[in-house]
Design a protein around this motif. Structure first.
Motif, mmCIF file in Angstrom:
data_model
loop_
_atom_site.group_PDB
_atom_site.id
_atom_site.type_symbol
_atom_site.label_atom_id
_atom_site.label_comp_id
_atom_site.label_asym_id
_atom_site.label_seq_id
_atom_site.Cartn_x
_atom_site.Cartn_y
_atom_site.Cartn_z
ATOM 1 N N TRP A 75 0.790 -1.252 0.026
ATOM 2 C CA TRP A 75 0.009 -0.179 -0.101
ATOM 3 C C TRP A 75 0.882 1.225 0.170
ATOM 4 N N LEU A 76 2.226 1.069 0.401
ATOM 5 C CA LEU A 76 3.098 2.225 0.452
ATOM 6 C C LEU A 76 3.313 2.588 -1.104
ATOM 7 N N LEU A 77 3.060 1.972 -2.092
ATOM 8 C CA LEU A 77 3.312 2.403 -3.484
ATOM 9 C C LEU A 77 2.064 2.685 -4.092
ATOM 10 N N THR A 78 0.984 2.522 -3.467
ATOM 11 C CA THR A 78 -0.154 2.841 -4.241
ATOM 12 C C THR A 78 -1.127 3.997 -3.553
ATOM 13 N N ASP A 79 -1.089 4.154 -2.366
ATOM 14 C CA ASP A 79 -1.806 4.961 -1.542
ATOM 15 C C ASP A 79 -1.314 6.442 -1.408
ATOM 16 N N SER A 80 -1.934 7.409 -1.247
ATOM 17 C CA SER A 80 -1.600 8.663 -0.636
ATOM 18 C C SER A 80 -1.003 8.655 0.550
ATOM 19 N N LEU A 81 0.034 9.244 0.906
ATOM 20 C CA LEU A 81 0.664 9.100 2.572
ATOM 21 C C LEU A 81 0.905 10.464 3.325
ATOM 22 N N GLY B 272 6.080 22.545 10.821
ATOM 23 C CA GLY B 272 6.601 21.901 9.664
ATOM 24 C C GLY B 272 7.334 20.709 9.469
ATOM 25 N N LEU B 273 6.809 19.813 10.530
ATOM 26 C CA LEU B 273 7.344 18.508 10.679
ATOM 27 C C LEU B 273 6.395 17.437 10.338
ATOM 28 N N VAL B 274 5.303 17.797 9.313
ATOM 29 C CA VAL B 274 4.663 16.706 8.856
ATOM 30 C C VAL B 274 4.209 16.879 7.448
ATOM 31 N N LYS B 275 4.537 15.864 6.525
ATOM 32 C CA LYS B 275 4.528 16.028 5.050
ATOM 33 C C LYS B 275 3.290 14.987 4.762
ATOM 34 N N VAL B 276 2.177 15.855 4.072
ATOM 35 C CA VAL B 276 1.032 15.160 3.825
ATOM 36 C C VAL B 276 0.662 14.988 2.321
ATOM 37 N N ASP B 277 -0.202 14.105 1.945
ATOM 38 C CA ASP B 277 -0.742 13.893 0.435
ATOM 39 C C ASP B 277 0.858 13.870 -0.465
ATOM 40 N N THR B 278 1.417 12.679 -0.074
ATOM 41 C CA THR B 278 2.917 12.531 -0.619
ATOM 42 C C THR B 278 2.760 11.126 -1.126
ATOM 43 N N ASN B 279 3.670 10.404 -1.691
ATOM 44 C CA ASN B 279 3.920 9.161 -2.247
ATOM 45 C C ASN B 279 5.269 8.644 -1.718
ATOM 46 N N TRP B 280 5.320 7.397 -1.822
ATOM 47 C CA TRP B 280 6.470 6.759 -1.225
ATOM 48 C C TRP B 280 7.803 7.284 -1.562
ATOM 49 N N GLN B 281 8.019 7.692 -2.694
ATOM 50 C CA GLN B 281 9.228 8.439 -2.977
ATOM 51 C C GLN B 281 9.310 9.812 -2.191
ATOM 52 N N GLY B 282 8.282 10.434 -2.089
ATOM 53 C CA GLY B 282 8.178 11.781 -1.312
ATOM 54 C C GLY B 282 8.524 11.428 0.164
ATOM 55 N N VAL B 283 7.984 10.291 0.713
ATOM 56 C CA VAL B 283 8.196 9.904 1.898
ATOM 57 C C VAL B 283 10.034 9.596 2.351
ATOM 58 N N ARG B 284 10.266 8.891 1.386
ATOM 59 C CA ARG B 284 11.843 8.535 1.453
ATOM 60 C C ARG B 284 12.689 9.990 1.189
ATOM 61 N N PHE C 78 -2.716 8.688 3.908
ATOM 62 C CA PHE C 78 -3.418 9.988 4.036
ATOM 63 C C PHE C 78 -4.652 9.928 3.571
ATOM 64 N N ILE C 79 -5.718 10.503 4.424
ATOM 65 C CA ILE C 79 -7.346 10.687 4.218
ATOM 66 C C ILE C 79 -7.470 11.980 4.025
ATOM 67 N N PRO C 80 -7.791 12.650 2.851
ATOM 68 C CA PRO C 80 -8.156 13.638 2.647
ATOM 69 C C PRO C 80 -9.479 14.090 3.683
ATOM 70 N N HIS C 81 -9.345 15.316 4.218
ATOM 71 C CA HIS C 81 -10.320 15.762 5.045
ATOM 72 C C HIS C 81 -10.219 17.428 5.262
ATOM 73 N N THR C 82 -11.293 17.856 5.708
ATOM 74 C CA THR C 82 -11.051 19.502 6.106
ATOM 75 C C THR C 82 -10.751 19.729 7.777
ATOM 76 N N GLN C 83 -10.393 20.911 7.932
ATOM 77 C CA GLN C 83 -10.107 21.212 9.375
ATOM 78 C C GLN C 83 -10.977 20.892 10.301
ATOM 79 N N ASP C 84 -12.224 21.017 9.851
ATOM 80 C CA ASP C 84 -13.542 20.896 10.912
ATOM 81 C C ASP C 84 -13.844 19.459 10.931
ATOM 82 N N GLU C 85 -13.056 18.552 10.158
ATOM 83 C CA GLU C 85 -13.271 17.002 10.584
ATOM 84 C C GLU C 85 -12.228 16.623 11.367
ATOM 85 N N GLU C 86 -11.444 17.430 11.757
ATOM 86 C CA GLU C 86 -10.124 16.909 12.658
ATOM 87 C C GLU C 86 -10.525 16.734 14.248
ATOM 88 N N LEU C 87 -10.378 15.785 14.967
ATOM 89 C CA LEU C 87 -10.759 15.472 16.339
ATOM 90 C C LEU C 87 -9.539 15.431 17.204
#
Length: 175
Positions: A72-78, A93-105, A133-142
């Motif tokens: 799933w690391l190669l197919t999903d947004s991370l 600035g210590l969170v990288k969102v909506d990236t792929n495996w290459q971006g994580v590496r 990574f599950i796309p969501h809006t700020q008001d969906e954060e808990l």
């Protein structure tokens, strides 16, 4: 009473194990029945990995082989972030969102060993959490916090979470 902080990855693993166990118990099924654990994996996002770039004091790159066992690391947004008990990682600035495996590496490669100062504490980044990574809006954060106190355990919950949570104690419900 002494307290021990628990990393996000470990806390999520504990909660997932408990939720799955309770769900299967209610179904009156054996917890390891593969017919139900695969259903649960889809229901509860249990796919998160802890990457340790420093093992026994030595730098390690073995984590880069993870897609072989976790495709799933190669197919999903991370999303990737340090898992070292650092608060307000998003604001720092210590969170990288909506990236792929290459971006994580690349992100982990650029940040492993990086010195971070928070208040008077200085440390180097060496442990990271990677999740879908599950796309969501700020008001969906808990917000959820489980903490041990002298009088027992407290659970703090707020329907307002995310980077701009502010002072949790002013709006979180204590259970």
């Amino acid at each position: 009473m002494s307290a021990k902080a628990v990393r996000e990855g470990d806390a999520k693993a504990l909660l997932n194990r408990f939720v799955q166990h309770q769900f299967l118990k209610k179904l009156n099924k054996h917890i390891y029945d593969p017919r139900y654990t695969s259903e649960l994996s889809a229901t509860f996002n249990t796919d998160s990995l802890i990457i340790r770039t420093k093992v026994n004091g030595k730098h390690s790159n073995e984590w880069q082989q993870l897609p072989e066992t976790h495709p799933w690391l190669l197919t999903d947004s991370l999303v990737v972030k340090p898992d070292q008990l650092i608060k307000r990682r998003g604001k720092l600035g210590l969170v990288k969102v909506d990236t792929n495996w290459q971006g994580v590496r690349e992100w982990v490669g650029a940040n492993q060993g990086r010195e971070v100062r928070i208040g008077r504490t200085v440390g180097k980044l060496h442990t990271f959490l990677v999740e879908r990574f599950i796309p969501h809006t700020q008001d969906e954060e808990l917000y959820l916090c489980i903490r041990a106190t002298r009088d027992g355990n407290d659970i703090l919950y707020s329907s307002k979470g995310g980077v701009d949570i502010g002072d949790v104690d002013t709006h979180a419900q204590k259970i």
